[in-house]
Design a protein around this motif. Structure first.
Motif, short mmCIF file in Angstrom:
data_model
loop_
_atom_site.label_atom_id
_atom_site.label_comp_id
_atom_site.label_asym_id
_atom_site.label_seq_id
_atom_site.Cartn_x
_atom_site.Cartn_y
_atom_site.Cartn_z
N TRP A 1 17.68 31.03 -63.07
CA TRP A 1 18.04 31.54 -64.68
C TRP A 1 19.19 31.62 -65.65
N ALA A 2 19.68 31.52 -65.59
CA ALA A 2 21.71 31.02 -65.74
C ALA A 2 21.44 30.71 -66.09
N THR A 3 21.24 28.97 -65.74
CA THR A 3 21.22 27.45 -66.79
C THR A 3 20.75 27.42 -67.20
N ARG A 4 19.10 28.17 -67.19
CA ARG A 4 17.28 27.63 -67.84
C ARG A 4 17.90 28.87 -69.02
N LEU A 5 18.01 29.61 -69.28
CA LEU A 5 18.41 30.65 -70.71
C LEU A 5 19.43 29.83 -70.86
N SER A 6 20.62 29.44 -70.67
CA SER A 6 21.50 28.45 -71.58
C SER A 6 20.88 26.65 -72.29
N ALA A 7 20.23 26.47 -71.40
CA ALA A 7 19.43 25.28 -72.27
C ALA A 7 18.80 25.39 -73.28
N ILE A 8 18.00 26.87 -73.09
CA ILE A 8 16.70 27.43 -73.89
C ILE A 8 17.55 27.57 -75.24
N LYS A 9 19.03 28.00 -74.87
CA LYS A 9 19.89 29.08 -76.46
C LYS A 9 20.15 27.18 -76.86
N SER A 10 20.65 26.58 -76.56
CA SER A 10 20.87 25.08 -76.81
C SER A 10 19.75 24.14 -77.43
N ALA A 11 18.76 24.35 -76.90
CA ALA A 11 17.31 23.74 -77.91
C ALA A 11 17.35 24.87 -78.89
N GLY A 12 17.38 25.54 -78.62
CA GLY A 12 16.91 26.58 -80.67
C GLY A 12 18.06 25.96 -81.13
N LEU A 13 19.27 25.72 -80.35
CA LEU A 13 20.67 25.69 -81.74
C LEU A 13 20.06 24.60 -82.50
N SER A 14 19.90 23.36 -81.66
CA SER A 14 19.13 22.18 -81.98
C SER A 14 17.77 22.16 -82.87
N GLY A 15 17.18 23.51 -83.14
CA GLY A 15 16.25 23.00 -84.54
C GLY A 15 14.95 23.04 -83.41
N ILE A 16 15.13 23.14 -82.61
CA ILE A 16 13.91 22.94 -82.20
C ILE A 16 12.39 24.40 -82.01
N PRO A 17 11.27 24.30 -82.55
CA PRO A 17 10.35 25.61 -82.61
C PRO A 17 10.20 26.32 -80.97
N VAL A 18 9.84 27.66 -81.21
CA VAL A 18 9.78 27.58 -79.63
C VAL A 18 8.37 27.62 -79.21
N HIS A 19 7.32 27.04 -79.96
CA HIS A 19 6.57 26.64 -79.43
C HIS A 19 6.54 24.98 -78.71
N VAL A 20 7.27 24.68 -78.96
CA VAL A 20 7.61 23.20 -78.83
C VAL A 20 8.24 23.41 -77.87
N VAL A 21 9.03 23.94 -77.60
CA VAL A 21 9.32 24.46 -76.26
C VAL A 21 9.15 24.81 -75.19
N VAL A 22 8.15 25.81 -75.28
CA VAL A 22 7.70 26.54 -74.51
C VAL A 22 6.33 24.97 -73.80
N GLY A 23 5.62 24.67 -74.82
CA GLY A 23 4.97 23.53 -74.69
C GLY A 23 5.13 22.24 -74.10
N VAL A 24 6.26 21.76 -74.33
CA VAL A 24 6.68 20.77 -73.59
C VAL A 24 7.15 21.01 -72.29
N SER A 25 7.95 22.59 -72.20
CA SER A 25 8.22 22.43 -70.98
C SER A 25 7.11 22.56 -69.97
N ILE A 26 5.83 23.70 -70.15
CA ILE A 26 4.79 23.53 -69.28
C ILE A 26 4.61 22.36 -69.41
N ILE A 27 4.10 21.39 -69.81
CA ILE A 27 3.42 20.28 -69.21
C ILE A 27 4.96 19.64 -67.87
N GLY A 28 6.07 19.70 -68.44
CA GLY A 28 7.23 18.66 -67.74
C GLY A 28 6.63 19.47 -66.87
N ILE A 29 7.07 21.20 -66.26
CA ILE A 29 6.75 21.67 -64.99
C ILE A 29 5.66 20.99 -64.30
N ALA A 30 4.11 21.47 -64.91
CA ALA A 30 3.68 20.59 -64.39
C ALA A 30 2.99 19.36 -63.88
#
Length: 295
Positions: free
Chosen positions: A14-43
């Motif tokens: 959980w801690a590592t994932r949250l830090s990666a989420i913060k890094s993705a957001g700071l890189s300019g990746i929109p919220v809906h992209v992080v959610v969508g790509v993550s869900i597809i990747g997990i599937a």
């Protein structure tokens, strides 16, 4: 010992994932992209596991309803909120907010009568929260407490409430003959299909271009969220809603180290006090405190 290892592993993920989420957001990746790509990747990740195991999830009416409800309130909604607020708050602050989940879980469990409120349980939750308060003191600076931050903090409070409600739901309504991997896989499949349909409607493959702004962060989110989802479901099913919620406290300890090393978040001796309180809370909840005293 085994369930303690699982709990610590969940906290680390959980801690590592949250830090990666913060890094993705700071890189300019929109919220809906992080959610969508993550869900597809997990599937895709869980589908690969299912192919290796030769064990696919049941899709009966009852289990499908469980997958959807648990997925929406314990995966999609809180995951989206985390991604939305993570770029706007220090890693520690968001972890502390999410770490109020054991208190909310304790309250919901008491209301629905799922778990008895023993002295050890109440004391352990409060001790862990004291550790959270130490971390708040250690990380929130005067410059970080303005109006904007308070708004993001208020939004972030929805995360522990959703997680707590879903944790009690999972622990009480688990489908017969399903394991944690099957449930996680089914949730990921159902919502990945929804994401793909929505993505095609909104313009096709453009989300993959935006996700390429920070591939390491996206890969880490997928791996950590997938592993955490499986462990979270397994611990909630086998050891109860309140116990799995303690992974939030443990994740704070790891977030302290990750945040200090990666994002320059403050780290002082208060963090050591917090770590001691968190360890003590887990030990107390497992009923080991009395055993230690007798020894």
């Amino acid at each position: 010992m085994t369930k303690a290892i699982l709990l610590v592993s969940l906290g680390l993920l959980w801690a590592t994932r949250l830090s990666a989420i913060k890094s993705a957001g700071l890189s300019g990746i929109p919220v809906h992209v992080v959610v969508g790509v993550s869900i597809i990747g997990i599937a895709i990740l869980f589908t690969a596991v299912a192919l290796m195991r030769g064990n696919w999830p049941s899709l009966s009416k009852a289990t499908t309803i469980f997958y959807i409800l648990s997925g929406v309130f314990g995966f999609i909604f809180p995951f989206t909120l985390e991604i939305l607020v993570a770029p706007h708050l220090p890693v520690f602050v968001l972890i502390v907010i999410i770490a109020t989940m054991p208190i909310v879980t304790l309250a919901i469990s008491a209301v629905v009568g799922h778990e008895a409120l023993s002295k050890n349980a109440v004391s352990a939750v409060l001790l862990g929260f004291i550790g959270a308060l130490f971390l708040i003191w250690d990380t929130v600076q005067p410059s970080q407490t303005g109006r904007a931050d308070m708004i993001w903090i208020a939004i972030a409070l929805g995360v522990p409430v959703l997680y707590a409600a879903n944790t009690v739901f999972v622990a009480t309504k688990w489908p017969v003959a399903a394991d944690a991997i099957q449930v996680a896989h089914a949730q990921a499949l159902i919502f990945s299909l929804a994401v793909l349909a929505g993505g095609l409607t909104m313009g096709g493959l453009s989300i993959w271009i935006e996700a390429s702004l920070n591939p390491p962060a996206m890969a880490l989110i997928i791996l950590c969220e997938g592993g955490a989802l499986m462990l979270y479901l397994k611990i909630a099913r086998d050891h109860g809603a309140i116990y799995v919620s303690f992974a939030n406290y443990i994740s704070m300890f790891f977030a302290a180290i990750i945040g200090a090393c990666t994002f320059g978040d403050q780290l002082t001796w208060f963090s050591a006090l917090a770590a001691a309180a968190i360890i003590g809370s887990v030990v107390l909840f497992q009923g080991k405190a009395d055993w230690l005293i007798r020894r």
